[in-house]
Design an enzyme around this catalytic site. Sequence first.
Site, mmCIF file in Angstrom:
data_model
loop_
_atom_site.group_PDB
_atom_site.id
_atom_site.type_symbol
_atom_site.label_atom_id
_atom_site.label_comp_id
_atom_site.label_asym_id
_atom_site.label_seq_id
_atom_site.Cartn_x
_atom_site.Cartn_y
_atom_site.Cartn_z
ATOM 1 N N GLU A 5 -23.705 -20.228 -6.588
ATOM 2 C CA GLU A 5 -25.091 -19.778 -6.744
ATOM 3 C C GLU A 5 -25.852 -20.057 -5.466
ATOM 4 O O GLU A 5 -25.749 -21.151 -4.909
ATOM 5 C CB GLU A 5 -25.815 -20.504 -7.882
ATOM 6 C CG GLU A 5 -25.435 -20.052 -9.245
ATOM 7 C CD GLU A 5 -26.296 -20.688 -10.329
ATOM 8 O OE1 GLU A 5 -27.504 -20.914 -10.106
ATOM 9 O OE2 GLU A 5 -25.749 -20.972 -11.397
HETATM 10 C C1 BG6 Z 1 -29.618 -22.396 -11.504
HETATM 11 C C2 BG6 Z 1 -29.056 -21.929 -12.828
HETATM 12 O O1 BG6 Z 1 -30.227 -23.622 -11.672
HETATM 13 O O2 BG6 Z 1 -30.630 -21.652 -10.923
HETATM 14 C C3 BG6 Z 1 -29.292 -20.472 -13.156
HETATM 15 O O3 BG6 Z 1 -27.675 -22.222 -12.941
HETATM 16 C C4 BG6 Z 1 -30.689 -20.111 -12.726
HETATM 17 O O4 BG6 Z 1 -29.045 -20.268 -14.523
HETATM 18 C C5 BG6 Z 1 -30.812 -20.292 -11.233
HETATM 19 O O5 BG6 Z 1 -31.116 -18.841 -13.134
HETATM 20 C C6 BG6 Z 1 -32.143 -19.877 -10.664
HETATM 21 O O6 BG6 Z 1 -33.164 -20.512 -11.352
HETATM 22 P P1 BG6 Z 1 -34.384 -19.699 -11.958
HETATM 23 O O7 BG6 Z 1 -35.158 -20.679 -12.692
HETATM 24 O O8 BG6 Z 1 -35.088 -19.106 -10.794
HETATM 25 O O9 BG6 Z 1 -33.788 -18.659 -12.848
#
Ligand code: BG6
Length: 482
Positions: free
Chosen positions: A380
């Site tokens: 991510e």
């Molecule tokens: C991570 C998570 O913390 O961040 C995701 O694993 C999440 O599920 C992503 O969507 C981004 O965070 P947000 O709050 O902007 O959706």
Amino acid sequence: MTRFPKNFLWGGATAANQIEGAYLEDGKGWSTADTAKYLGKEARSHLSLLKPMTKEDVEAAMADQEGIYPKRHGIDFYHRYKEDIALFAEMGFKTFRLSISWPRIFPNGDDKEPNEAGLAFYDKVFDECLKYGIEPLVTISHYEFPLALALKQNGWLSRDTIAAFVRYAEVLFKRYGEKVKYWLTFNEINIIGMTGYLSGGILADGIDNLLQAQYQAAHHQFIASALVVQKCHELIPDAKIGCMLARMEAYPETCNPADVLAAVEADESNLFYTDVQIRGAYPSYMTKFFKDRDITIDMVEGDEEILKQGTVDFLSFSYYMSSIATADKTGESTGGNLLGSKKNPYLKASDWGWQIDPVGLRITMKKMYERYQVPLFIVENGLGAEDTVEADGSIHDSYRIDYLRDHIEQIGLALEEGVEIMGYTPWGCIDLVSASTSEMSKRYGFIYVDQDDLGQGTLARSKKDSFDWYKQVIATNGEDLA
Ligand code: BG6
């Protein structure tokens, strides 16, 4: 010559609760994510994610048909997965990270038999990926938990949840072993140390020391994860299974030793989770941490051996920003996916206050690789931003391209320095519902989804400028970032 290895897994990442929708379709049970209400623009705070929930809160949410609960509807991936995967294939994805919704497979978490319709859905999704040569990368638990098990046994606080989870994972391995070779156990496992409800299913009723409950739940997740790692190796010998950490790189605010120590301690509270899952034992620094907070972890005989036997094959992590560690607790704080921190004067921040720091990604990769000597996987990374659709339908998201380019550049440099990196799956490769705020307008995607915060829109998909840019990045194996 490209710096990226030939088999580098370029792709994108999502989670079931943020894309699928169909929250009660084909036998799916309620999940903790289905109770997350959209609270409006003024609630753009990460704190809503951390709010403890009681039984009364949960029951009220389940009875509420008026409020807006975006994760119940996602972006309708459940019915549109073919179109979405075709777009990923057009970008040249080598892998697609998605999660399986536990209550879609076991509606109550621990039912006698799995729900065949749920299993069949993921079969179709994996077949569609494989049709294009896209390797599925599957998270077994991503920010959701079967609500029935939360109500029945207080989620991961109960040791019984270990057996339910292992059975769920075993069903997945047996069913999808031929199709899925990359697995992750718990998404951002360290979230459990900050909030017990979302991924832990812990209800706050009658709990005096919530932190104690959260760390006990983490222990149960560690044991479950270790058992599942062993099961995975036994049932799918050619698969790889990793842990997943929300990596929080924290810089000392100054060269004052007190600040440097604060940064060391910030690292410890974050890397505690990977220390257990990669080194196979509790690190010694946690003894004092627990003592200072009145926390006693209830372990049973054999637990230490299970942790030792169930270490993961690789370390996957999310990285969005860096933060500041300081001994001085006063001063203005900025946003963040789990916790805010002080502002770093050298960095710019996103509209949500997340401090953008590509070099921090390289710092963290170097540090973690040195510490663990296992391959890393950046599962991510990305920029949440509001996009503007022009009159002709185009979307010029140069800010997103800049963010991703700068981070990919740092991955290339880390590779040159010998860090082993399996792949890169930017978050929200298609616009999806925000985990922390349930907004739709916080967009990460290469693919735009026509839906607003209130759930209105055609759900039509369209390509942003970043779509063609990322396609080119993949086609040149990370060399053409222009
Ligand atoms: C991570 C998570 O913390 O961040 C995701 O694993 C999440 O599920 C992503 O969507 C981004 O965070 P947000 O709050 O902007 O959706």
